[in-house]
Design a protein around this motif. Structure first.
Motif, PDB file in Angstrom:
ATOM      1  N   ASP A 161      12.622  19.736 -23.255  1.00 36.72           N
ATOM      2  CA  ASP A 161      11.170  19.546 -23.158  1.00 36.72           C
ATOM      3  C   ASP A 161      10.774  18.097 -22.845  1.00 36.72           C
ATOM      4  O   ASP A 161       9.579  17.794 -22.773  1.00 36.72           O
ATOM      5  CB  ASP A 161      10.497  19.956 -24.481  1.00 36.72           C
ATOM      6  N   ALA A 162      11.739  17.227 -22.648  1.00 35.10           N
ATOM      7  CA  ALA A 162      11.429  15.792 -22.489  1.00 35.10           C
ATOM      8  C   ALA A 162      10.511  15.541 -21.298  1.00 35.10           C
ATOM      9  O   ALA A 162       9.637  14.665 -21.351  1.00 35.10           O
ATOM     10  CB  ALA A 162      12.708  14.984 -22.357  1.00 35.10           C
ATOM     11  N   ASP A 196      13.760  13.818 -30.484  1.00 39.20           N
ATOM     12  CA  ASP A 196      14.391  14.902 -29.719  1.00 39.20           C
ATOM     13  C   ASP A 196      13.406  15.984 -29.264  1.00 39.20           C
ATOM     14  O   ASP A 196      12.357  16.194 -29.881  1.00 39.20           O
ATOM     15  CB  ASP A 196      15.570  15.513 -30.475  1.00 39.20           C
ATOM     16  N   ALA A 197      13.797  16.617 -28.164  1.00 33.79           N
ATOM     17  CA  ALA A 197      12.861  17.522 -27.499  1.00 33.79           C
ATOM     18  C   ALA A 197      13.515  18.823 -27.037  1.00 33.79           C
ATOM     19  O   ALA A 197      13.658  19.067 -25.845  1.00 33.79           O
ATOM     20  CB  ALA A 197      12.228  16.805 -26.304  1.00 33.79           C
ATOM     21  N   PRO A 198      13.923  19.670 -27.990  1.00 34.45           N
ATOM     22  CA  PRO A 198      14.386  21.003 -27.581  1.00 34.45           C
ATOM     23  C   PRO A 198      13.217  21.815 -27.008  1.00 34.45           C
ATOM     24  O   PRO A 198      12.073  21.350 -26.999  1.00 34.45           O
ATOM     25  CB  PRO A 198      14.918  21.618 -28.884  1.00 34.45           C
ATOM     26  N   LEU A 199      13.516  23.022 -26.547  1.00 34.75           N
ATOM     27  CA  LEU A 199      12.495  23.855 -25.909  1.00 34.75           C
ATOM     28  C   LEU A 199      11.338  24.134 -26.874  1.00 34.75           C
ATOM     29  O   LEU A 199      11.555  24.556 -28.004  1.00 34.75           O
ATOM     30  CB  LEU A 199      13.149  25.176 -25.466  1.00 34.75           C
ATOM     31  N   GLY A 200      10.118  23.871 -26.426  1.00 29.03           N
ATOM     32  CA  GLY A 200       8.938  24.116 -27.258  1.00 29.03           C
ATOM     33  C   GLY A 200       8.498  22.908 -28.064  1.00 29.03           C
ATOM     34  O   GLY A 200       7.467  22.943 -28.737  1.00 29.03           O
ATOM     35  N   ALA A 201       9.270  21.833 -27.993  1.00 29.72           N
ATOM     36  CA  ALA A 201       8.957  20.646 -28.813  1.00 29.72           C
ATOM     37  C   ALA A 201       7.619  20.017 -28.437  1.00 29.72           C
ATOM     38  O   ALA A 201       6.880  19.548 -29.307  1.00 29.72           O
ATOM     39  CB  ALA A 201      10.070  19.601 -28.692  1.00 29.72           C
ATOM     40  N   PHE A 202       7.318  20.036 -27.139  1.00 29.38           N
ATOM     41  CA  PHE A 202       6.082  19.368 -26.726  1.00 29.38           C
ATOM     42  C   PHE A 202       4.848  20.089 -27.285  1.00 29.38           C
ATOM     43  O   PHE A 202       3.964  19.454 -27.870  1.00 29.38           O
ATOM     44  CB  PHE A 202       5.985  19.237 -25.200  1.00 29.38           C
ATOM     45  N   ALA A 203       4.788  21.416 -27.113  1.00 29.97           N
ATOM     46  CA  ALA A 203       3.630  22.174 -27.609  1.00 29.97           C
ATOM     47  C   ALA A 203       3.522  22.038 -29.133  1.00 29.97           C
ATOM     48  O   ALA A 203       2.427  21.877 -29.686  1.00 29.97           O
ATOM     49  CB  ALA A 203       3.756  23.640 -27.214  1.00 29.97           C
ATOM     50  N   TRP A 204       4.653  22.076 -29.798  1.00 28.37           N
ATOM     51  CA  TRP A 204       4.688  21.943 -31.261  1.00 28.37           C
ATOM     52  C   TRP A 204       4.147  20.567 -31.692  1.00 28.37           C
ATOM     53  O   TRP A 204       3.286  20.465 -32.566  1.00 28.37           O
ATOM     54  CB  TRP A 204       6.123  22.153 -31.733  1.00 28.37           C
ATOM     55  N   ALA A 205       4.658  19.521 -31.046  1.00 25.47           N
ATOM     56  CA  ALA A 205       4.245  18.160 -31.402  1.00 25.47           C
ATOM     57  C   ALA A 205       2.784  17.910 -31.053  1.00 25.47           C
ATOM     58  O   ALA A 205       2.047  17.251 -31.792  1.00 25.47           O
ATOM     59  CB  ALA A 205       5.134  17.140 -30.690  1.00 25.47           C
ATOM     60  N   LYS A 206       2.363  18.476 -29.935  1.00 20.81           N
ATOM     61  CA  LYS A 206       0.973  18.300 -29.493  1.00 20.81           C
ATOM     62  C   LYS A 206       0.019  18.939 -30.495  1.00 20.81           C
ATOM     63  O   LYS A 206      -1.001  18.348 -30.856  1.00 20.81           O
ATOM     64  CB  LYS A 206       0.814  18.939 -28.105  1.00 20.81           C
TER      65      LYS A 206
END
Ligand SMILES: [Zn+2]
Ligand SMILES: [Zn+2]
Length: 210
Positions: free
Chosen positions: A65-66, A30-40
């Motif tokens: 964030d998908a 799942d990709a709520p807002l900010g998920a990409f920067a967090w995962a990266k």
């Protein structure tokens, strides 16, 4: 296996980061807002490659964030029943909160019932758990004794059934037939709130009990 959860904006939706530290590969649920920067930042600090984004369903708060994952070349996976929600998330605008910017994206791989996946060297089985959303999926990691269940079931709660495509009888059936048939000790990681277990919900869920 490395597992970390973040409760993200704008309405407290959980994203999960799972890494195989031996293979240096990771995936996100799942990709709520900010998920990409967090995962990266997590994958960078572990020296891992981000292999996939698994989407439990197409509701707006789980997919904001998908498009960032898609643009970065991360393989995005979900269920075809939620195709419209993935490609045109603005159709749910009236159910979201004001000021949200929606960006559609394309699913790279459709998932279906009983499909076996091996992502980042971690084996899992896909189960369909509709009722909260038509394309609701559960990812069961048997070896790790855990499941990512999206909004099908929460710690002492269940997903709402009043959104388009929602249906309580269908959700109840998904919980009884799919979730409650997993081993009792299975840890359940939901789309909102704290983790729980199959046994705890069988005994104490106020909405669907065995
Ligand atoms: Zn939802
Ligand atoms: Zn949700």
């Amino acid at each position: 296996m490395f597992l970390e959860c973040a409760e993200l904006q704008p309405i407290g939706t959980n994203a999960y980061f799972v890494a195989n530290e031996d293979l240096k590969q990771a995936f996100v649920v799942d990709a709520p807002l900010g998920a990409f920067a967090w995962a990266k930042s997590l994958s960078d600090s572990l020296g891992c490659n981000l292999n996939a984004l698994l989407l439990t369903h197409g509701h707006w708060d789980h997919i904001l964030d998908a498009h960032h994952f898609a643009e970065a070349g991360v393989k995005v996976m979900g269920h075809e029943a939620d195709k419209l929600l993935f490609e045109n998330p603005e159709v749910m605008a009236s159910f979201s909160i004001p000021g949200i910017e929606f960006k559609g994206f394309v699913i790279d791989q459709w998932l279906e019932e009983n499909q076996h996946l091996d992502i980042a060297g971690i084996e899992m089985k896909v189960l369909e758990v509709p009722g909260h959303c038509p394309g609701s999926l559960l990812f069961y990691l048997k070896k790790e004794s855990l499941a990512f269940v999206g909004d099908a079931i929460f710690n002492r709660g269940i997903g709402r059934c009043d959104l388009p495509g929602g249906n309580f009888e269908i959700l109840k059936n998904s919980i009884l037939k799919k979730i409650y048939s997993l081993p009792n000790s299975t840890t359940l990681y939901s789309g909102h709130g704290p983790k729980t277990s199959v046994l705890a919900e069988k005994q104490e869920n106020p909405f669907v009990r065995l």
